[in-house]
Design a protein around this motif. Structure first.
Motif, PDB file in Angstrom:
ATOM      1  N   UNK A 197      32.886  45.885  38.598  1.00  0.00           N
ATOM      2  CA  UNK A 197      32.598  47.306  38.355  1.00  0.00           C
ATOM      3  C   UNK A 197      33.676  48.190  38.978  1.00  0.00           C
ATOM      4  N   UNK A 198      34.143  47.830  40.173  1.00  0.00           N
ATOM      5  CA  UNK A 198      35.155  48.641  40.869  1.00  0.00           C
ATOM      6  C   UNK A 198      36.490  48.624  40.131  1.00  0.00           C
ATOM      7  N   UNK A 199      36.900  47.451  39.644  1.00  0.00           N
ATOM      8  CA  UNK A 199      38.145  47.360  38.895  1.00  0.00           C
ATOM      9  C   UNK A 199      38.035  48.143  37.578  1.00  0.00           C
ATOM     10  N   UNK A 200      36.919  47.946  36.876  1.00  0.00           N
ATOM     11  CA  UNK A 200      36.749  48.562  35.556  1.00  0.00           C
ATOM     12  C   UNK A 200      36.756  50.085  35.632  1.00  0.00           C
ATOM     13  N   UNK A 201      36.255  50.632  36.726  1.00  0.00           N
ATOM     14  CA  UNK A 201      36.212  52.091  36.883  1.00  0.00           C
ATOM     15  C   UNK A 201      37.459  52.647  37.557  1.00  0.00           C
ATOM     16  N   UNK A 202      38.391  51.764  37.935  1.00  0.00           N
ATOM     17  CA  UNK A 202      39.632  52.210  38.549  1.00  0.00           C
ATOM     18  C   UNK A 202      39.540  52.494  40.037  1.00  0.00           C
ATOM     19  N   UNK A 203      38.395  52.159  40.656  1.00  0.00           N
ATOM     20  CA  UNK A 203      38.260  52.372  42.100  1.00  0.00           C
ATOM     21  C   UNK A 203      39.120  51.381  42.900  1.00  0.00           C
ATOM     22  N   UNK A 204      39.426  50.234  42.269  1.00  0.00           N
ATOM     23  CA  UNK A 204      40.233  49.207  42.930  1.00  0.00           C
ATOM     24  C   UNK A 204      41.282  48.698  41.944  1.00  0.00           C
ATOM     25  N   UNK A 205      42.499  48.464  42.426  1.00  0.00           N
ATOM     26  CA  UNK A 205      43.539  47.790  41.635  1.00  0.00           C
ATOM     27  C   UNK A 205      44.068  46.616  42.444  1.00  0.00           C
ATOM     28  N   UNK A 206      44.260  45.479  41.794  1.00  0.00           N
ATOM     29  CA  UNK A 206      44.760  44.293  42.470  1.00  0.00           C
ATOM     30  C   UNK A 206      46.214  44.478  42.883  1.00  0.00           C
ATOM     31  N   UNK A 207      46.503  44.261  44.152  1.00  0.00           N
ATOM     32  CA  UNK A 207      47.878  44.412  44.637  1.00  0.00           C
ATOM     33  C   UNK A 207      48.663  43.120  44.447  1.00  0.00           C
ATOM     34  N   UNK A 208      49.866  43.261  43.943  1.00  0.00           N
ATOM     35  CA  UNK A 208      50.744  42.114  43.690  1.00  0.00           C
ATOM     36  C   UNK A 208      52.091  42.397  44.349  1.00  0.00           C
ATOM     37  N   UNK A 228      36.488  33.186  43.373  1.00  0.00           N
ATOM     38  CA  UNK A 228      36.015  32.688  42.080  1.00  0.00           C
ATOM     39  C   UNK A 228      37.023  32.989  40.972  1.00  0.00           C
ATOM     40  N   UNK A 229      36.955  32.216  39.887  1.00  0.00           N
ATOM     41  CA  UNK A 229      37.845  32.443  38.750  1.00  0.00           C
ATOM     42  C   UNK A 229      37.644  33.848  38.201  1.00  0.00           C
ATOM     43  N   UNK A 230      36.388  34.321  38.183  1.00  0.00           N
ATOM     44  CA  UNK A 230      36.132  35.681  37.710  1.00  0.00           C
ATOM     45  C   UNK A 230      36.859  36.702  38.585  1.00  0.00           C
ATOM     46  N   UNK A 231      36.793  36.515  39.915  1.00  0.00           N
ATOM     47  CA  UNK A 231      37.464  37.440  40.833  1.00  0.00           C
ATOM     48  C   UNK A 231      38.988  37.385  40.647  1.00  0.00           C
ATOM     49  N   UNK A 232      39.519  36.182  40.413  1.00  0.00           N
ATOM     50  CA  UNK A 232      40.958  36.035  40.158  1.00  0.00           C
ATOM     51  C   UNK A 232      41.378  36.826  38.926  1.00  0.00           C
ATOM     52  N   UNK A 233      40.598  36.684  37.857  1.00  0.00           N
ATOM     53  CA  UNK A 233      40.954  37.342  36.594  1.00  0.00           C
ATOM     54  C   UNK A 233      40.849  38.862  36.710  1.00  0.00           C
ATOM     55  N   UNK A 234      39.923  39.337  37.511  1.00  0.00           N
ATOM     56  CA  UNK A 234      39.821  40.774  37.735  1.00  0.00           C
ATOM     57  C   UNK A 234      41.063  41.290  38.465  1.00  0.00           C
ATOM     58  N   UNK A 253      50.319  35.790  31.944  1.00  0.00           N
ATOM     59  CA  UNK A 253      51.340  35.009  32.650  1.00  0.00           C
ATOM     60  C   UNK A 253      50.816  33.665  33.148  1.00  0.00           C
ATOM     61  N   UNK A 254      49.489  33.472  33.103  1.00  0.00           N
ATOM     62  CA  UNK A 254      48.902  32.258  33.698  1.00  0.00           C
ATOM     63  C   UNK A 254      48.319  31.339  32.629  1.00  0.00           C
ATOM     64  N   UNK A 255      48.556  30.045  32.830  1.00  0.00           N
ATOM     65  CA  UNK A 255      48.072  29.041  31.876  1.00  0.00           C
ATOM     66  C   UNK A 255      46.672  28.546  32.219  1.00  0.00           C
ATOM     67  N   UNK A 256      46.170  28.920  33.392  1.00  0.00           N
ATOM     68  CA  UNK A 256      44.824  28.496  33.768  1.00  0.00           C
ATOM     69  C   UNK A 256      44.513  28.880  35.201  1.00  0.00           C
ATOM     70  N   UNK A 257      43.238  28.798  35.555  1.00  0.00           N
ATOM     71  CA  UNK A 257      42.753  29.202  36.872  1.00  0.00           C
ATOM     72  C   UNK A 257      41.851  28.107  37.449  1.00  0.00           C
ATOM     73  N   UNK A 258      41.957  27.898  38.748  1.00  0.00           N
ATOM     74  CA  UNK A 258      41.087  26.960  39.462  1.00  0.00           C
ATOM     75  C   UNK A 258      40.525  27.643  40.699  1.00  0.00           C
ATOM     76  N   UNK A 259      39.251  27.351  41.001  1.00  0.00           N
ATOM     77  CA  UNK A 259      38.663  27.811  42.256  1.00  0.00           C
ATOM     78  C   UNK A 259      38.060  26.604  42.974  1.00  0.00           C
ATOM     79  N   UNK A 260      37.233  26.826  43.966  1.00  0.00           N
ATOM     80  CA  UNK A 260      36.750  25.702  44.775  1.00  0.00           C
ATOM     81  C   UNK A 260      35.723  24.840  44.045  1.00  0.00           C
TER      82      UNK A 260
END
Length: 261
Positions: free
Chosen positions: A120-131, A156-162, A175-182
């Protein structure tokens, strides 16, 4: 630190997130405080929604399992109706979340609620992932050289994709071919890297893993995966032995791919 040649047999680069692609400060000073500061308002706003009720149900079940722990916070069932009763239950959920986070718990229940709040925070622009600024240009160059690029994080993979879908660099998920979490296994166990290699369809020595955590590097190395330890601002310091033992980079631009020349 100079240039680090990538072994010729490497076909895939596996990336950690926190302290590798993304500043540790973003997780510690933006993502987690967002949960702490907004969980009550989020629960009040979304309480009647099925997803929120599933999240609360999981947290309640976890609270029952944690009941023997010092300071554990139980989450009661709603025993009636009315604003006062609802506030009592919501406050219990808030207190439970704060308690789990104070212990740096990684329970599925906590991670699930956090993931939905971050979405919800990413979708509303309250948070942006820093790279880090060197990350995207380097990955584009690797891909042009025919390299596959994967993410492996305890988030989680969902958190990574966000994080990568709503980043300071825009949507960079392509840019990514796949995601792995624990779910594939803990990052400090060598078997996890064997499972990742099998999933990708290559040998473990066809993978180069970039991480800031020596214990993870050691586990990957035990599985015959190539490793480089990433030095970034804010990362934990390395011992002299670790500095002399591991290949070190401070920027993705320091990786030299023979196939890209």
């Amino acid at each position: 630190m100079g240039v680090l040649p990538v072994p010729a047999e490497v076909r895939a680069i596996l990336l950690d997130i926190e302290g590798t692609t993304t500043p540790i400060a973003f997780v510690q000073e933006t993502l987690f405080p967002y949960i702490t500061n907004n969980v009550k308002e989020y629960l009040r706003t979304h309480w009647e929604e099925e997803e929120c009720q599933r999240d609360v149900g999981l947290l309640r079940k976890q609270a029952q399992e944690d009941s023997s722990m010092d300071g554990a916070v139980p989450i009661p069932l709603e025993s009636g109706s009315g604003e006062e009763e609802l506030e009592r239950v919501i406050q219990a959920v808030v207190d439970n979340v704060h308690w789990q986070m104070s212990l740096d718990r990684k329970t599925t229940a906590l991670k699930q609620l956090q993931g939905h709040m971050w979405r919800a925070a990413y979708a509303t622009g309250h948070v942006k992932g820093e790279i880090f600024e060197d990350v995207v240009p380097a990955i584009r160059k690797w891909r042009e050289a025919g390299m596959k690029v994967y993410i492996y994080s305890s988030g989680s993979i969902e958190a990574q994709k966000l994080l990568f879908g709503y980043s300071t660099e825009g949507d960079i998920l392509e840019l990514f071919d796949g995601h792995f979490d624990t779910k594939i296994g803990p990052k400090v166990e060598s078997e996890s890297y064997r499972r990742i290699a099998a999933s990708i369809g290559c040998a473990t020595n066809n993978i180069l893993f970039l991480t800031d955590v020596p214990r993870e590097a050691n586990a990957a190395e035990e599985a015959d995966t190539h490793v480089a330890v990433v030095i970034r601002p804010g990362n934990a310091g390395l011992t002299d032995d670790e500095k002399s033992y591991y290949s070190l980079i401070s920027s993705f631009t320091e990786l030299f791919l023979p196939s890209s020349t």
